[in-house]
Design an enzyme around this catalytic site. Sequence first.
Site, PDB file in Angstrom:
ATOM      1  N   LYS A  86       0.841  -1.194   0.000  1.00 21.88           N
ATOM      2  CA  LYS A  86       0.000   0.000   0.000  1.00 21.88           C
ATOM      3  C   LYS A  86       0.878   1.247   0.000  1.00 21.88           C
ATOM      4  O   LYS A  86       1.888   1.311   0.705  1.00 21.88           O
ATOM      5  CB  LYS A  86      -0.915  -0.012   1.227  1.00 21.88           C
ATOM      6  CG  LYS A  86      -1.890   1.163   1.307  1.00 21.88           C
ATOM      7  CD  LYS A  86      -2.769   1.035   2.542  1.00 21.88           C
ATOM      8  CE  LYS A  86      -3.739   2.206   2.691  1.00 21.88           C
ATOM      9  NZ  LYS A  86      -4.584   2.076   3.901  1.00 21.88           N
ATOM     10  N   SER A 161      -9.547   2.320   3.288  1.00 21.11           N
ATOM     11  CA  SER A 161      -8.716   3.039   2.341  1.00 21.11           C
ATOM     12  C   SER A 161      -7.777   2.140   1.543  1.00 21.11           C
ATOM     13  O   SER A 161      -7.133   2.586   0.596  1.00 21.11           O
ATOM     14  CB  SER A 161      -7.889   4.091   3.084  1.00 21.11           C
ATOM     15  OG  SER A 161      -6.985   3.458   4.001  1.00 21.11           O
ATOM     16  N   SER A 185      -9.614  -0.125   7.556  1.00 26.51           N
ATOM     17  CA  SER A 185      -9.119  -0.039   6.181  1.00 26.51           C
ATOM     18  C   SER A 185      -8.469  -1.301   5.644  1.00 26.51           C
ATOM     19  O   SER A 185      -8.116  -1.356   4.476  1.00 26.51           O
ATOM     20  CB  SER A 185      -8.144   1.137   6.050  1.00 26.51           C
ATOM     21  OG  SER A 185      -8.830   2.357   6.193  1.00 26.51           O
TER      22      SER A 185
END
Length: 493
Positions: A86, A161, A185
Amino acid sequence: MADFRKYSIQELMTGLRAGDFSSREVTSYFLDRIETLEGQVHAFLSLKPEQALQQAERADAVYVAWRAEGRQSSLPALLGLPIAVKDVLCVDGFPCTCGSRILQDFHPPFNATSVQHLLDAGVVIVGKTNMDEFAMGSSTENSAFGPTRNPWNLAHVPGGSSGGSAAAVAAHMIPAALATDTGGSVRQPASFCGVTGVKPTYGRVSRFGLIAYGSSLDTAGVMAHNAQDVEALLRIMAGFDPRDATTSDLPVFDPAPRESDLKGLRIGLPLEYFIEGIQPEVEMAVKEAVRLLEEHGAQVVQVSLPHTRYALPVYYLIAPAEASANLARFDGVRYGLRVEDEDLIPMYSKTRGKGFGAEVKRRIMLGTYALSAGYYDAYYGQAQKVRTLIKQDFEKAFEIVDVIAAPIAPTTAFKLGQHTDDPLAMYLEDVFTLPANLAGVPGLAFPVGFDGNSLPIGMQLMGPQFSEQVLFKTANVYQSFTDFHRRIPLSVQ
């Protein structure tokens, strides 16, 4: 070439060690998947295919030498395994944008500790995944570089997210991806995309090199297709780090035992997580999953977490307050975007005005207001007191149960743009995930069914602090009797 979509990480590592295939073959396969599907899914923000292939070739050379010497020495645990990261975790050699224009050209000169542990274990990093800007969002629509799409239905969001990581794993563009969880997330996009993901106990994994949103809430986790694979990566990522004062010095947990039943396990079913307005198919799938666990020896107990209803307002006072402090460093002076002006204050204002998106600005303003003179005690101070009550709810529940099973989100993945103009509706998507972050307890998400539109449904298991082994053991049993985690989206087959 073998169809590596159908291989678990454990099977990939067994094949690499046996010489059935090479790391270059595996890495090339997934790079080809990314090239084919990225235009539809948009899971990645940066890719380094040539660098990845070079890493894979170096891994293959180690395997060749190891076999030549009679396999006498030990090998790094994940040597030659391609993964993604990420774009909020620093990786030397890659940009780290946090999904924001303000960090568009930032290249960190070091690795996050969690990333370094995996590199030491031999992984091949192919790219950085898309995300809501500074991890602020539940749909990956807040990325400054465009939204990610859900591989199960490209008209729907992948969650957020960490939507890029979840979509990349769900589409079999990569076997595993690192993610982070501040208020859900990891777990919410894992649910929306039908993959397995873990939010470890706060302090289990170092936050060094994780660009901060909410410092008392942020955790680094990982997503893959099954609990055993997720566990393998988490055990390597975890451990004490002298560069992060919040990491625990407890030893990393042993691998979860592979058992066929759950005799003696007490599962709590919280009344407050089955609320009015929850999608009926979500409630039905979660309760059916709990029933299956009960069939295999677990005892189900009703529990109450009475302060759950306050988790949403508490989170949206504490997290924005911490964000307003953490994001003050992005001012155009030291790194990132700078909008020039003759005077310092206008330069700050123009840089932050142009560099930050609407949701980030909204949360900075909320947090600054909550911390301002005259309002600190009334808002932020009160929120911290209620946070303690939420934590105590979990502690009381874990006196009578070993784990808590609950839905992850009230609904399955919603359509792109559905909540764009309604921030409160977007915030409500995290109502079931926020309490675990506020209490600092671990949460493991995995698929337990599909709705009538063939969109995945996930369930989360939460346990006492540092009880990850129990969560993995429970999920392993469930996944040994079901195949939801093995299904492949039709749109990307």
